[in-house]
Write a protein that holds these residues in place. Structure first.
Motif, PDB file in Angstrom:
ATOM      1  N   SER A  14      -3.999   1.524  -2.786  1.00  0.00           N
ATOM      2  CA  SER A  14      -3.834   0.113  -2.419  1.00  0.00           C
ATOM      3  C   SER A  14      -3.442  -0.769  -3.604  1.00  0.00           C
ATOM      4  O   SER A  14      -2.816  -1.806  -3.428  1.00  0.00           O
ATOM      5  N   GLU A  15      -3.810  -0.380  -4.814  1.00  0.00           N
ATOM      6  CA  GLU A  15      -3.483  -1.182  -5.996  1.00  0.00           C
ATOM      7  C   GLU A  15      -2.193  -0.653  -6.610  1.00  0.00           C
ATOM      8  O   GLU A  15      -2.189   0.384  -7.276  1.00  0.00           O
TER       9      GLU A  15
ATOM     10  N   GLU B 112       0.836  -1.188   0.000  1.00  0.00           N
ATOM     11  CA  GLU B 112       0.000   0.000   0.000  1.00  0.00           C
ATOM     12  C   GLU B 112       0.875   1.243   0.000  1.00  0.00           C
ATOM     13  O   GLU B 112       1.751   1.397   0.847  1.00  0.00           O
TER      14      GLU B 112
ATOM     15  N   TYR C 158      -9.331   5.222  -3.207  1.00  0.00           N
ATOM     16  CA  TYR C 158      -8.872   4.132  -2.343  1.00  0.00           C
ATOM     17  C   TYR C 158      -9.024   4.405  -0.852  1.00  0.00           C
ATOM     18  O   TYR C 158      -9.043   3.476  -0.055  1.00  0.00           O
TER      19      TYR C 158
END
Length: 319
Positions: free
Chosen positions: A141-142, A98, A121
């Motif tokens: 997060s991605e 993250e 996010y």
């Protein structure tokens, strides 16, 4: 019909990407909340009652509520007006971790209360006192190898009564590096003996900085490994000195992307693992990526960061 692309372009023009943004009247939007529309409906009902019954008390109540409505609209808008947001940096991460982006909120005058920062996010709540600053953060997060960007986010408020919502879209031009996720593997490398006839190494060098034999103490320079600082000498008042070691050129290691197995991401992950291992052991090493990128052997912290950055940006579209 609503054109999202056109709206996005207008936002980019009105609130351009910048590491520091001070909100003003051109960048703040305001609209009643659900509670605000209920409030408007209540005022309309009171207006009908006052007209039908010609009741002075109802008129007084109506005017009082309307004055609160207008005052709240101004206060909600002013709660964002003059607010400054700054890019406060971020730390590199490894793929799938993250990413944390720090944001500093600063008041140039009055206090700013009950602010919400939200993105795709994450979201966060923060207050900022008068002529003070506060630091908050947003997450992404991605993540995948390369540069990770914090997308344009919303800063909003419904202070003081929740009748109005004022907001703005902000892009602080925040990015961080995402390194390949380390993947343990068998060690594949070139030594200086293997490359002594190539252009990568100078075959005349027989003694290099390494980890085998203590050589001497030298003054600390920017980029020297912190682990090699002689803290005992520093405690005795001899200044900040760094231990240097020597090793044979045959122990100078080259990591080449072509000598690891798997697809590109797997090979880079394996190289990342050994970059971290060599750095932890103060081993002198260099890396070769394809036919274009060659980083000469070294063992400093700056060298490690340079190698990790090269691995992160190698053959990425967002390089």
């Amino acid at each position: 019909m609503f054109n999202f692309k056109s709206f996005k372009e207008r936002i980019n023009q009105r609130i351009p990407r910048n590491s520091q943004v001070t909100l003003n009247r051109k960048q703040i939007f305001i609209f009643p909340t659900k509670f605000g529309f209920i409030y408007i409906g209540m005022c309309f009902v009171l207006f009908i009652m006052a007209m039908n019954f010609e009741n002075s008390l109802v008129y007084i109540m109506l005017f009082w509520l309307v004055s609160i409505f207008v005052s709240t609209m101004i206060l909600t808008w002013r709660n964002l007006d003059g607010l400054r947001l700054r890019n406060a940096g971020s730390e590199p991460i490894f793929a799938s971790d993250e990413a944390t982006f720090n944001i500093t909120i600063e008041s140039l005058g009055r206090a700013h209360h009950s602010l919400w920062l939200s993105s795709k996010y994450s979201n966060n709540f923060v207050d900022c006192q008068a002529k003070a600053s506060s630091t908050t953060y947003l997450f992404v997060s991605e993540t995948q190898r390369g540069r990770v960007r914090l997308p344009r986010f919303i800063v909003e408020t419904t202070y003081p009564l929740g009748i109005f919502r004022a907001w703005s879209y902000v892009d602080l031009d925040q990015t961080t590096l995402c390194y390949p996720r380390p993947l343990a593997s068998e060690l594949q490398y070139y030594s200086s003996v293997d490359l002594e006839d190539s252009d990568y190494l100078d075959s005349g060098v027989s003694k290099n900085r390494g980890v085998d034999n203590f050589d001497e103490l030298k003054n600390y320079e920017l980029g020297d490994a912190v682990s090699r600082i002689d803290w005992k000498a520093y405690a005795k008042g001899h200044g900040l000195l760094v231990k240097t070691f020597t090793e044979q050129a045959s122990k100078e290691i080259w990591l080449s992307e072509q000598d690891f197995t798997g697809n590109l991401e797997t090979r880079l992950s394996q190289m990342c693992y050994w970059v971290l291992e060599f750095s932890k052991n103060n081993q002198r090493f260099g890396i070769i990526l394809g036919n274009d990128i060659k980083i000469e052997p070294n063992s400093s912290d700056i060298h490690t960061k340079k190698c990790l950055e090269a691995l992160a940006l190698y053959r990425t579209l967002n390089d």
